[in-house]
Structures are given as C-alpha cells and as structure tokens.
Design a protein around this motif. Structure first.
Motif, PDB file in Angstrom:
ATOM      1  N   ALA A 223       0.831  -1.206   0.000  1.00  0.00           N
ATOM      2  CA  ALA A 223       0.000   0.000   0.000  1.00  0.00           C
ATOM      3  C   ALA A 223       0.862   1.251   0.000  1.00  0.00           C
ATOM      4  N   SER A 224       1.915   1.259   0.819  1.00  0.00           N
ATOM      5  CA  SER A 224       2.813   2.411   0.833  1.00  0.00           C
ATOM      6  C   SER A 224       3.542   2.554  -0.490  1.00  0.00           C
ATOM      7  N   ALA A 323      -5.142  -2.594  -2.112  1.00  0.00           N
ATOM      8  CA  ALA A 323      -4.815  -1.968  -3.395  1.00  0.00           C
ATOM      9  C   ALA A 323      -5.594  -0.674  -3.588  1.00  0.00           C
ATOM     10  N   GLY A 324      -6.873  -0.686  -3.233  1.00  0.00           N
ATOM     11  CA  GLY A 324      -7.685   0.517  -3.411  1.00  0.00           C
ATOM     12  C   GLY A 324      -7.208   1.677  -2.563  1.00  0.00           C
ATOM     13  N   ILE A 325      -6.907   1.412  -1.294  1.00  0.00           N
ATOM     14  CA  ILE A 325      -6.450   2.487  -0.416  1.00  0.00           C
ATOM     15  C   ILE A 325      -5.100   3.025  -0.876  1.00  0.00           C
ATOM     16  N   GLY A 326      -4.171   2.148  -1.212  1.00  0.00           N
ATOM     17  CA  GLY A 326      -2.858   2.613  -1.652  1.00  0.00           C
ATOM     18  C   GLY A 326      -2.928   3.452  -2.916  1.00  0.00           C
ATOM     19  N   VAL A 344       1.336   8.768   1.908  1.00  0.00           N
ATOM     20  CA  VAL A 344       1.932   7.439   2.106  1.00  0.00           C
ATOM     21  C   VAL A 344       1.639   6.938   3.518  1.00  0.00           C
ATOM     22  N   THR A 345       1.790   7.820   4.502  1.00  0.00           N
ATOM     23  CA  THR A 345       1.466   7.444   5.879  1.00  0.00           C
ATOM     24  C   THR A 345      -0.006   7.087   6.018  1.00  0.00           C
ATOM     25  N   ALA A 346      -0.868   7.909   5.400  1.00  0.00           N
ATOM     26  CA  ALA A 346      -2.310   7.642   5.469  1.00  0.00           C
ATOM     27  C   ALA A 346      -2.651   6.317   4.811  1.00  0.00           C
ATOM     28  N   ALA A 347      -1.968   5.959   3.732  1.00  0.00           N
ATOM     29  CA  ALA A 347      -2.239   4.688   3.052  1.00  0.00           C
ATOM     30  C   ALA A 347      -1.989   3.509   3.982  1.00  0.00           C
ATOM     31  N   HIS A 350      -4.594   3.720   7.125  1.00  0.00           N
ATOM     32  CA  HIS A 350      -5.963   3.388   6.714  1.00  0.00           C
ATOM     33  C   HIS A 350      -6.079   1.913   6.327  1.00  0.00           C
ATOM     34  N   ALA A 351      -5.070   1.387   5.648  1.00  0.00           N
ATOM     35  CA  ALA A 351      -5.131  -0.013   5.235  1.00  0.00           C
ATOM     36  C   ALA A 351      -5.134  -0.949   6.448  1.00  0.00           C
ATOM     37  N   ILE A 352      -4.266  -0.693   7.413  1.00  0.00           N
ATOM     38  CA  ILE A 352      -4.227  -1.557   8.603  1.00  0.00           C
ATOM     39  C   ILE A 352      -5.531  -1.452   9.384  1.00  0.00           C
ATOM     40  N   PHE A 353      -6.050  -0.220   9.529  1.00  0.00           N
ATOM     41  CA  PHE A 353      -7.333  -0.052  10.229  1.00  0.00           C
ATOM     42  C   PHE A 353      -8.452  -0.802   9.506  1.00  0.00           C
TER      43      PHE A 353
END
Length: 371
Positions: A223-224, A323-326, A344-347, A350-353
């Motif tokens: 994602a990052s 994939a969508g979040i990244g 990049v941090t938000a990706a 958000h993905a882990i959450f």
C-alpha cells in the motif's frame, strides 16, 4: 502626448485651490505625490481641481486622498464622473476599518473541529465511492475485453507485490505460529490438556493469523509502495500527461496493481498458513514431544479444511482494500513532498485499520452463521 503628474497650489483664495494636471498614475506620478502631501500638510481647507488630470489609477487616487488627510469632501472636488468614482472607491477602501475575528475558544472550538471532521469524513467517503465506481467500470471493461489489460504491468506488479513478499510473510508467520504454540502449551499444561495445543494452533493459524499477517505486511509493504509510486507520478505531472494523451490512469496504474494483489494475496495466505503450521509443529514437537505425524493427523481430524476456507475467503476483500487504499491515496497527492509523505502514511494507517475492521466484521458474520 502624455504628461507627467504636476500640480499648482493657489493659497491667495479661500479655500485654497490645488490644481492637478497630467497623468497621476503609478508610473508617471514621480515625486509629485510626496510634494503635494508636503504642501497641503498645514492647510485644512483645500479645494481640488482635477479636470486637468488625463489619467488616474488607484495609486494616484490613493496619493490624492492621503494628501487630503484621508478624506475628500465631494463638494470641494471638481473632476470628471469616472475620476470621482475611482476616488470614492479608493477612499472607502482606505477608511474601512479591518474586522477583527476573535478565534473561537473552548467548547466553541471543539464543536468547530468536530464539524470539520464530520464534513471531511463525508467528503472522503464520497471520494472513495467515486474511486470505487471508476475502478469497477475499468475492471468490467477489462473483463469484457481482455486485450485492454496491460499484462506486462500486471506481471511486474505480481512479482513485486507477491513473489518478492514470500520470504517476509513466511518468516513472520513461522514465528507467529511458534509463539501461539508456546503460549498454548504453557497454558494447557496446567490442566493436563496440552494435546489440545494442536487444535489451538490449527484454528488460530488457518482461520485468522494467516490472512491477518499477510494483509498487514502487504499494507505496510505494498500500500505504501503504491501510494509513493503513483504520488510521485502525480507530483511530476505524469498522470496529467497520460490524460492529455488519452490514457486512463486507472487502466494504466490502478487496475494492474489491483489485479496483482487479487491474485497474489491468496498465494501468500497459503504460504503463511504452511509457515505458521510449521512453526507450531516444531514447537509442539520440541516442547510437548508431539511428533509431526501426530500433529498433522490431529489437524486433519479435528480442525479440517473449513477453517482454512474461512481464512481464504477473506483474501480477495483484503486485496481489494489494500490496493484501493494505496492507489487512491497516491492519486490524492498534491504538488509537494509534504503531501506525498502524508498520503503514504495515510495509506498504511488506513489499510491496517480497514484490515482489522473487516476481519472483525467477518468474525461476527461467521459467528452468526455458526461457521
């Protein structure tokens, strides 16, 4: 012919008369403005004759108003209508007092922050729906016409996001399986039920830890990477250039990454399952003296394939979310490096959450279905 700004002052009459001629503009005014202000400094009653002014801009109007101590009496000014309108407009702007807005405090500030957060959340949800709709449309077109798929990009992303991640996924899952086995063995030995550590390892690894570990690792790894790659292209205006050339960024950038994760996450989940079971088996063999044959047979008899299928059923959803979040965060990057870092941090966050939330939703759904 244009003439520079000039003036003459007649003090023998009452009121005194200041006659201005020429161009009272920023480029033609010269020192006339300062000289006029100095001459009128000690005069309180002055009449302005401006019919000789050829051109007047806001700078010239401001100079005349300042020379008149900030106020012009319309009855003491002789000028053309357009000159009067400009003078009145500049005078109103000069004499308007600035409005001081006091910053909100305490509870008011809290409500403002909450309101902004709700609005930002609603806008983010709306943008996410737009992104998902565009991606679904591109996916449908690609499935109906496979020649639209960029197979070279898909294969490259499969290698980078999937095959290259096998070592880290396998290693992490191996140690997670070993830790679960150690905890289970220590706890169950107190009740003389250490043999049930095999079932604990099997259910934990097959049902939860295989997909969770794989998804979290890919959230931090892929994602990052997706956000950084697409965001860098957005900063360099490469995506804008693609649009100008008629290339859909979703077809060229988003869909290959989405397709790659959709294929590789089930494979990585299977690898994580084998590695986790191997780690648990080695621990039970060394600590509880339960051999590999006993371990495998007990897994087959008491755990079965249902838990493995439940874990694998989460893989496509996790792939789509990661994939969508990244990719979406990459497309939201602005024109500076700070925006790239935030996205990049938000990706990753958000993905882990989303992974934890989706896994909890799956757990509740399977519990209601008694699976």
């Amino acid at each position: 012919m244009d003439e520079p700004a000039q003036f003459s002052l007649e003090t023998s009459v009452t009121p005194a008369r200041a006659s201005l001629v020429g161009d009272w503009t920023a480029t033609r005014m010269g020192s006339a403005a300062a000289e006029l202000a100095a001459e009128l400094r000690d005069l309180k009653d002055v009449e302005f004759e401006l019919l000789g002014v050829e051109r007047l801009d806001s700078a010239g109007a401001l100079a005349i108003i300042r020379a008149a101590s900030g106020r012009l009496d319309p009855g003491r000014v002789r000028a053309r209508p357009e000159t009067m309108r400009l003078l009145e407009m500049v005078e109103e702007a000069v004499n308007t007092e600035p409005v001081v807005h006091r910053p909100p405090k305490d509870f008011h500030q809290l409500t403002i922050r909450i309101g902004k957060g709700v609005v930002d959340l609603a806008l983010d949800v709306w943008d996410t729906l737009i992104f998902a709709g565009h991606l679904m449309a591109v996916g449908a077109k690609s499935l109906l016409n496979p020649r639209r798929i960029r197979w070279a990009a898909c294969v490259a992303q499969i290698e980078r996001a999937g095959l290259d991640a096998i070592p880290i996924v396998a290693t992490t899952s191996f140690f997670i399986g070993a830790v679960v086995a150690l905890l289970g063995a220590n706890m169950l030995q107190q009740f003389g039920a250490q043999v049930f550590a095999v079932e604990l390892i099997g259910i934990a690894v097959l049902r939860e830890f295989n997909i969770i570990i794989t998804a979290v690792l890919l959230a931090g790894r892929s994602a990052s990477s997706f956000a950084a790659e697409i965001g860098s292209m957005k900063m360099n205006q490469e995506i804008d250039a693609m649009k100008v050339m008629g290339v859909d960024p979703f077809e060229a950038l988003v869909f290959p990454r989405f397709f790659a994760l959709l294929l590789t996450i089930p494979l990585l989940t299977f690898v994580a399952t084998l590695a986790g079971l191997l780690g648990g088996m080695l621990v039970t063999w060394s600590v509880l003296d339960l051999g590999p044959a006993f371990f495998i047979q007990r897994i087959l008899d008491n755990v079965g394939a249902s838990h493995f299928l439940i874990g694998m059923s989460k893989a496509p959803v996790m792939a789509a979310v990661i994939a969508g979040i990244g990719c979406r965060q990459g497309l939201e990057v602005g024109g500076d490096v700070e925006s790239l870092g935030r996205r990049v941090t938000a990706a990753v966050v958000h993905a882990i959450f989303a992974i934890i939330l989706i896994d909890a939703m799956f757990a509740l759904a399977y519990m209601e279905l008694d699976l």
